[in-house]
Design a protein around this motif. Structure first.
Motif, PDB file in Angstrom:
ATOM      1  N   GLY A 166      -1.433 101.481  22.196  1.00  0.00           N
ATOM      2  CA  GLY A 166      -0.392 100.888  21.361  1.00  0.00           C
ATOM      3  C   GLY A 166       0.960 101.512  21.643  1.00  0.00           C
ATOM      4  N   ASN A 167       2.038 100.734  21.477  1.00  0.00           N
ATOM      5  CA  ASN A 167       3.363 101.287  21.807  1.00  0.00           C
ATOM      6  C   ASN A 167       4.325 101.309  20.622  1.00  0.00           C
ATOM      7  OD1 ASN A 167       4.082  98.572  21.655  1.00  0.00           O
ATOM      8  ND2 ASN A 167       4.994  98.468  23.691  1.00  0.00           N
ATOM      9  N   TRP A 168       3.767 101.447  19.425  1.00  0.00           N
ATOM     10  CA  TRP A 168       4.617 101.640  18.240  1.00  0.00           C
ATOM     11  C   TRP A 168       5.269 103.023  18.298  1.00  0.00           C
ATOM     12  CZ3 TRP A 168       2.660 104.359  13.474  1.00  0.00           C
ATOM     13  CH2 TRP A 168       3.602 104.338  12.426  1.00  0.00           C
ATOM     14  N   LEU A 169       6.551 103.106  17.971  1.00  0.00           N
ATOM     15  CA  LEU A 169       7.308 104.359  17.909  1.00  0.00           C
ATOM     16  C   LEU A 169       7.524 105.028  19.255  1.00  0.00           C
ATOM     17  CD1 LEU A 169       5.984 106.191  14.692  1.00  0.00           C
ATOM     18  CD2 LEU A 169       8.113 104.933  14.971  1.00  0.00           C
ATOM     19  N   THR A 170       7.126 104.373  20.357  1.00  0.00           N
ATOM     20  CA  THR A 170       7.330 105.009  21.659  1.00  0.00           C
ATOM     21  C   THR A 170       8.154 104.110  22.585  1.00  0.00           C
ATOM     22  OG1 THR A 170       5.128 104.207  22.311  1.00  0.00           O
ATOM     23  CG2 THR A 170       5.307 106.494  21.564  1.00  0.00           C
ATOM     24  N   HIS A 171       7.579 103.006  23.037  1.00  0.00           N
ATOM     25  CA  HIS A 171       8.272 102.161  24.008  1.00  0.00           C
ATOM     26  C   HIS A 171       9.536 101.553  23.410  1.00  0.00           C
ATOM     27  CE1 HIS A 171       4.376 101.317  26.507  1.00  0.00           C
ATOM     28  NE2 HIS A 171       4.576 102.600  26.271  1.00  0.00           N
ATOM     29  N   GLY A 172      10.601 101.627  24.185  1.00  0.00           N
ATOM     30  CA  GLY A 172      11.862 101.054  23.747  1.00  0.00           C
ATOM     31  C   GLY A 172      12.625 101.940  22.793  1.00  0.00           C
ATOM     32  N   SER A 173      12.075 103.122  22.475  1.00  0.00           N
ATOM     33  CA  SER A 173      12.781 104.002  21.540  1.00  0.00           C
ATOM     34  C   SER A 173      12.602 105.472  21.913  1.00  0.00           C
ATOM     35  CB  SER A 173      12.310 103.757  20.101  1.00  0.00           C
ATOM     36  OG  SER A 173      10.912 103.899  19.992  1.00  0.00           O
ATOM     37  N   GLN A 174      11.390 106.023  21.751  1.00  0.00           N
ATOM     38  CA  GLN A 174      11.200 107.462  21.935  1.00  0.00           C
ATOM     39  C   GLN A 174      11.103 107.892  23.394  1.00  0.00           C
ATOM     40  OE1 GLN A 174       7.824 108.813  19.663  1.00  0.00           O
ATOM     41  NE2 GLN A 174       8.981 108.947  17.771  1.00  0.00           N
ATOM     42  N   THR A 191       9.051  93.895  25.348  1.00  0.00           N
ATOM     43  CA  THR A 191       9.657  93.737  26.664  1.00  0.00           C
ATOM     44  C   THR A 191       9.165  94.807  27.632  1.00  0.00           C
ATOM     45  OG1 THR A 191      11.647  92.724  25.727  1.00  0.00           O
ATOM     46  CG2 THR A 191      11.841  93.696  27.927  1.00  0.00           C
ATOM     47  N   VAL A 192       9.124  96.048  27.169  1.00  0.00           N
ATOM     48  CA  VAL A 192       8.670  97.153  28.021  1.00  0.00           C
ATOM     49  C   VAL A 192       7.214  96.957  28.421  1.00  0.00           C
ATOM     50  CG1 VAL A 192       8.240  99.636  28.107  1.00  0.00           C
ATOM     51  CG2 VAL A 192      10.345  98.778  27.089  1.00  0.00           C
ATOM     52  N   LEU A 193       6.373  96.558  27.459  1.00  0.00           N
ATOM     53  CA  LEU A 193       4.960  96.349  27.768  1.00  0.00           C
ATOM     54  C   LEU A 193       4.789  95.187  28.747  1.00  0.00           C
ATOM     55  CD1 LEU A 193       2.023  97.140  27.264  1.00  0.00           C
ATOM     56  CD2 LEU A 193       1.991  95.526  25.346  1.00  0.00           C
ATOM     57  N   GLY A 194       5.526  94.121  28.537  1.00  0.00           N
ATOM     58  CA  GLY A 194       5.443  92.981  29.439  1.00  0.00           C
ATOM     59  C   GLY A 194       5.804  93.358  30.864  1.00  0.00           C
ATOM     60  N   GLU A 195       6.837  94.173  31.021  1.00  0.00           N
ATOM     61  CA  GLU A 195       7.240  94.620  32.355  1.00  0.00           C
ATOM     62  C   GLU A 195       6.178  95.519  32.972  1.00  0.00           C
ATOM     63  OE1 GLU A 195      10.963  96.479  31.592  1.00  0.00           O
ATOM     64  OE2 GLU A 195      12.078  94.580  31.479  1.00  0.00           O
ATOM     65  N   ALA A 196       5.565  96.391  32.162  1.00  0.00           N
ATOM     66  CA  ALA A 196       4.565  97.321  32.681  1.00  0.00           C
ATOM     67  C   ALA A 196       3.297  96.616  33.132  1.00  0.00           C
ATOM     68  CB  ALA A 196       4.232  98.370  31.615  1.00  0.00           C
ATOM     69  N   LEU A 197       2.961  95.500  32.469  1.00  0.00           N
ATOM     70  CA  LEU A 197       1.733  94.769  32.803  1.00  0.00           C
ATOM     71  C   LEU A 197       1.972  93.626  33.779  1.00  0.00           C
ATOM     72  CD1 LEU A 197       0.095  94.510  29.241  1.00  0.00           C
ATOM     73  CD2 LEU A 197      -0.511  96.099  31.091  1.00  0.00           C
ATOM     74  N   ARG A 207       8.871  87.713  26.003  1.00  0.00           N
ATOM     75  CA  ARG A 207       9.069  89.137  26.260  1.00  0.00           C
ATOM     76  C   ARG A 207       7.865  89.761  26.956  1.00  0.00           C
ATOM     77  NH1 ARG A 207      11.631  88.320  21.213  1.00  0.00           N
ATOM     78  NH2 ARG A 207       9.697  88.740  20.073  1.00  0.00           N
ATOM     79  N   LEU A 208       6.673  89.298  26.625  1.00  0.00           N
ATOM     80  CA  LEU A 208       5.448  89.852  27.211  1.00  0.00           C
ATOM     81  C   LEU A 208       5.123  89.239  28.573  1.00  0.00           C
ATOM     82  CD1 LEU A 208       3.317  89.980  23.960  1.00  0.00           C
ATOM     83  CD2 LEU A 208       4.016  91.960  25.324  1.00  0.00           C
ATOM     84  N   ARG A 209       5.885  88.255  28.985  1.00  0.00           N
ATOM     85  CA  ARG A 209       5.712  87.614  30.292  1.00  0.00           C
ATOM     86  C   ARG A 209       4.306  87.028  30.454  1.00  0.00           C
ATOM     87  NH1 ARG A 209       9.003  91.356  34.712  1.00  0.00           N
ATOM     88  NH2 ARG A 209      10.840  91.756  33.403  1.00  0.00           N
ATOM     89  N   THR A 210       3.862  86.322  29.446  1.00  0.00           N
ATOM     90  CA  THR A 210       2.529  85.729  29.488  1.00  0.00           C
ATOM     91  C   THR A 210       2.555  84.371  28.803  1.00  0.00           C
ATOM     92  OG1 THR A 210       0.194  86.065  28.907  1.00  0.00           O
ATOM     93  CG2 THR A 210       1.830  86.875  27.341  1.00  0.00           C
ATOM     94  N   ASP A 211       1.583  83.528  29.147  1.00  0.00           N
ATOM     95  CA  ASP A 211       1.497  82.204  28.529  1.00  0.00           C
ATOM     96  C   ASP A 211       0.767  82.233  27.195  1.00  0.00           C
ATOM     97  OD1 ASP A 211       2.799  81.021  30.703  1.00  0.00           O
ATOM     98  OD2 ASP A 211       0.918  80.741  31.793  1.00  0.00           O
ATOM     99  N   TYR A 212       0.039  83.300  26.951  1.00  0.00           N
ATOM    100  CA  TYR A 212      -0.737  83.398  25.715  1.00  0.00           C
ATOM    101  C   TYR A 212      -0.995  84.860  25.384  1.00  0.00           C
ATOM    102  CZ  TYR A 212      -4.768  84.613  28.608  1.00  0.00           C
ATOM    103  OH  TYR A 212      -5.621  85.247  29.489  1.00  0.00           O
ATOM    104  N   VAL A 213      -1.260  85.151  24.120  1.00  0.00           N
ATOM    105  CA  VAL A 213      -1.766  86.464  23.723  1.00  0.00           C
ATOM    106  C   VAL A 213      -3.219  86.291  23.314  1.00  0.00           C
ATOM    107  CG1 VAL A 213       0.453  87.447  23.055  1.00  0.00           C
ATOM    108  CG2 VAL A 213      -0.899  86.198  21.351  1.00  0.00           C
TER     109      VAL A 213
END
Length: 335
Positions: free
Chosen positions: A19-27, A61-67, A110-116
């Protein structure tokens, strides 16, 4: 890495979710965040959890780029909708049809995907009729934008009402995402039995209680530099409920138990939540890639009943068990 079915569905998720709460895009910087995601993949994690509200959409956005570029079928991507995003106008929050349908499109972009794989109601919305919310989720599923629907921090009563409506609309709720740890057990009395009855699993957040269960906060000691307790962007506020000497003293009593098992205290904490058969996955975060590997080692660990009893005895009365605490997490109506 072991994998478990999500509720009564056919979907399998990794026992450890990144999970990327409190980390990606901030910390953490984006490069470090990407290395953490790749470390998770290398460790066998296939399930990734985020939300539109995390860092006001930047975490998605960060997660989408990483995956990006990875085989989509090999991943389970989870996100959530409810909390304010964007300029936070009157319709930029909640579970109205407008916000859900606009929210899923923004998340997919933002996640660069057609579906979650799983779209989750991040809290219960007291301002929107539940029928409207469930109809909107049904339409998201029919449009192929989400394969499954879940909730987060809903009470047993809310889950039951939501599942009844969902079933009539041709889909089912498959999961709940609550806080759960050795110290915070408020879901055990009502939410877990109801979820088990209705075919939902728990995907739990904060299994190490914001880092308190790692044992790095000795009672009366100085706060470690760079720790969650020193983070003025939100981490310090979230962890404050546990920063009491009576809690920290009890947590230190877990160290010998972990040591005898050859586990770190963080691994013991994550393994503990996975002993609950209604828990499908435990969400872990990381600010450094090496932290991922340590937490993943908790997957597949079996804690004997005697160890579970010793943990209960060590923590004693500092454990929070009141099921009413779940309802407190959803803001009251503003009507």
């Amino acid at each position: 890495m072991d994998y478990r079915h999500l509720g009564s569905s056919g979907l399998k998720v990794s026992e450890i979710t990144y999970g990327n709460w409190l980390t990606h895009g901030s910390q953490v910087e984006n490069e470090t965040a990407t290395r953490c995601v790749h470390a998770a993949l290398d460790a066998g994690i296939t399930t990734f959890d985020t939300a539109d509200v995390y860092a006001n959409t930047a975490a998605e956005t960060v997660l989408g780029e990483a995956l990006d570029g990875l085989r989509r079928e090999s991943l389970e991507i989870l996100t959530k909708v409810y909390w304010p995003v964007g300029p936070q106008g009157p319709n930029d929050r909640g579970l109205s049809r407008k916000h859900i349908l606009e929210g899923i499109d923004g998340s997919l972009s933002r996640l660069r995907t057609d579906y979650v794989d799983l779209y989750q109601a991040h809290r219960y919305d007291h301002d929107t009729p539940l029928e409207e919310t469930m109809q909107a989720f049904a339409d998201v599923v029919r449009a192929g934008k989400a394969l499954y629907i879940g909730v987060s921090e809903w009470t047993a009563e809310q889950i039951r009402a939501g599942q009844e409506l969902a079933s009539g609309l041709g889909f089912r709720l498959v999961s709940n995402q609550p806080q759960y740890s050795m110290l915070w057990r408020v879901i055990e009395e009502e939410v877990v039995p109801t979820s088990r009855e209705l075919g939902l699993s728990q995907i739990v957040w904060s299994p190490v209680a914001q880092g308190v269960l790692t044992g790095k906060y000795p009672p009366g000691g100085a706060l470690p530099a760079g720790s969650r307790a020193t983070d003025e962007k939100g981490g310090a506020r979230m962890i404050s409920r546990w920063m009491r000497d009576d809690v920290l003293e009890r947590v230190q009593a877990l160290a010998p138990i972990a040591g005898e098992l050859g586990l770190s205290m963080a691994q013991l904490a994550v393994a503990w939540v996975l002993q609950n058969p209604n828990v499908a996955s435990a969400i872990i975060g990381a600010s450094r890639p090496e932290q991922v590997g340590e937490n993943v080692a908790a997957s597949g660990v079996d804690l004997p009943a005697e160890v579970m009893a010793r943990i209960d005895a060590a923590l004693g009365e500092v454990v929070e068990r009141d099921p009413a605490r779940t309802a407190e997490s959803s803001p009251p109506t503003t009507r």
